[in-house]
Design a protein around this motif. Structure first.
Motif, PDB file in Angstrom:
ATOM      1  N   LEU A 157       0.852  -1.124   0.007  1.00  0.00           N
ATOM      2  CA  LEU A 157       0.198   0.044  -0.013  1.00  0.00           C
ATOM      3  C   LEU A 157       0.829   1.369  -0.023  1.00  0.00           C
ATOM      4  N   MET A 158       2.011   1.328   0.900  1.00  0.00           N
ATOM      5  CA  MET A 158       2.586   2.413   0.955  1.00  0.00           C
ATOM      6  C   MET A 158       3.513   2.776  -0.388  1.00  0.00           C
ATOM      7  N   ALA A 159       3.828   1.702  -1.048  1.00  0.00           N
ATOM      8  CA  ALA A 159       4.502   1.704  -2.401  1.00  0.00           C
ATOM      9  C   ALA A 159       3.672   2.546  -3.420  1.00  0.00           C
ATOM     10  N   PHE A 160       2.447   3.038  -3.199  1.00  0.00           N
ATOM     11  CA  PHE A 160       1.712   3.811  -4.256  1.00  0.00           C
ATOM     12  C   PHE A 160       0.907   4.810  -3.593  1.00  0.00           C
ATOM     13  N   LEU A 161       0.403   4.798  -2.574  1.00  0.00           N
ATOM     14  CA  LEU A 161      -0.422   5.530  -1.769  1.00  0.00           C
ATOM     15  C   LEU A 161       0.047   6.862  -1.414  1.00  0.00           C
ATOM     16  N   PRO A 162       1.077   6.977  -0.830  1.00  0.00           N
ATOM     17  CA  PRO A 162       1.766   8.393  -0.412  1.00  0.00           C
ATOM     18  C   PRO A 162       2.287   8.962  -1.769  1.00  0.00           C
TER      19      PRO A 162
END
Length: 408
Positions: free
Chosen positions: A116-121
């Motif tokens: 999730l953190m690979a694309f959301l931020p």
């Protein structure tokens, strides 16, 4: 490769299973799953490189549009992958709970959070136009490599397994820092009130000294303070060596454990060992050696001395006999007749695709069947069955053995 058969859609019950295997299975190089992994790794590398280069003003001015394009494509790819994993994980967890519970379990797992953190931020930063923040977040996709790197997973598993010991190291280190900081504060507070006038100031000196960094911005000037510093420096070596020794030992044990599990899984794919008990399988595992051969690689040649028996755990080989060609795939084995009759190879064995093998040396083979009558009976039964099949490798090897025996 079409994943969705004609006339079916997302409600196809088999689609989710096939997609789950594509995403989660550890495949060989010739499979679609392997190609998918290579694509994801390639996107990760491109995204991280683009983020790094975008931080250089001259490069950003010339190739800013290209860097932004790479970032947008990466965000889309990672988002689609995350959505696919979230959908396919239902029914594939050990708990066997509801689909919603399985998806929540993945979403809040370590790998799920990394995905999730690979694309959301990055997506939020890109939408809000905060390019500096976007560059700072460029390293996050790198952590997705944990999923595809057995070494990184083993290291994290080692750290997790020794977390109590590492926490103990942190507690000890905190106590040592406080001890030396308090000593130097008491010794040098009147001499250097601006640098060591408080315990927090002295703690900075203690941390730098114990870490063997030695910035030199704060140093003791009194003889007693220098004497204390000597012990602080020596203690620093111990503080570094302690967690390093713990992690390195745990990492080595984790690698051994992983190799054990992998070899056990490979043995489970060989029907010859399916009837053995756990203790017998463990005994066999100590004798086997794993080997991987690439597509087109020759394993043995006609006329070679028979030195090993081979078990195919994944892949396929082709055996070129004088009269025909034979193909053997997953779960099969060959070479036992040559070892039983102590003859040379009658065919050339070539991998038709990347293949994983388990090798059993001749000496270990004879010792194994000598102490495992059940396994020996299975090997002889398989050999007799092969002799009844025309053109089988075993028949050719036996015929050659008989001819060599007659010549002698």
């Amino acid at each position: 490769m079409r994943l969705v058969p004609r006339g079916r859609g997302l409600r196809d019950p088999n689609l989710r299973d096939r997609l789950y295997e594509l995403l989660e299975h550890d495949p060989l190089a010739y499979s679609a799953g392997s190609r998918f992994i290579k694509i994801i790794i390639g996107v990760i590398v491109l995204d991280v490189v683009a983020m790094i280069l975008a931080s250089v003003p001259d490069l950003d001015a010339r190739f800013g549009a290209l860097f932004s394009g790479v970032t947008i494509v990466s965000i889309i790819v990672f988002a689609l992958e995350y959505a696919a994993r979230l959908w396919t994980v239902a029914g594939h967890t050990p708990r066997k709970g509801s689909a919603l519970a399985d998806r929540f379990s993945y979403a809040f797992s370590a790998l799920g959070i990394i995905d999730l953190m690979a694309f959301l931020p990055a997506g939020i930063a890109l939408a809000t136009g905060r390019h500096a923040t976007l560059a700072a977040l460029g390293v996050l996709p790198f952590f997705k490599l944990i999923r595809y790197s057995p070494a990184m997973r083993s290291l994290l598993a080692a750290v997790h397994a020794e977390r109590r010991a590492l926490i103990g190291c942190v507690v000890i280190l905190t106590g040592v820092v406080l001890t030396f900081a308090s000593l130097l504060y008491a010794i040098e507070r009147d001499v250097q009130p601006s640098k060591l006038g408080t315990i927090p100031d002295a703690m900075w000196w203690a941390i730098v000294t114990l870490g063997t960094v030695g910035y030199g911005d704060v140093v003791p000037v009194t003889a007693l303070g220098k004497f204390v510093s000597v012990f602080a420096i020596i203690s620093g070596f111990a503080m570094i060596a302690l967690p390093v020794a713990i992690i390195s030992t745990a990492f080595a044990e984790e690698l051994k454990r992983r190799d054990f599990v992998v070899t056990w899984g490979m043995l489970a794919r060989v029907p010859l060992f399916s009837h053995l008990s756990a203790s017998e399988i463990a005994d066999v595992m100590r004798l086997l050696r794993a080997r991987t051969i690439e597509q087109g690689e020759v394993l043995v040649r006609r006329g070679d001395a028979a030195s090993s028996m081979y078990f195919i755990t994944a892949g396929e080989v082709e055996i070129a006999l004088p009269s025909q060609q034979v193909r053997l795939a997953d779960g099969t084995f060959f070479g036992e007749i040559a070892l039983l009759h102590k003859t040379k190879r009658s065919g050339t064995v070539t991998a038709t695709r990347k293949t994983r093998l388990l090798l059993l040396d001749a000496q270990d083979f004879h010792a194994l069947i000598a102490r495992m009558p059940t396994l020996a009976a299975h090997v002889h039964e398989t050999a007799r069955a092969r002799l009844e099949e025309t053109g089988d490798l075993a028949a050719a090897e036996l015929a050659q053995a008989e001819r060599e025996g007659t010549d002698r």
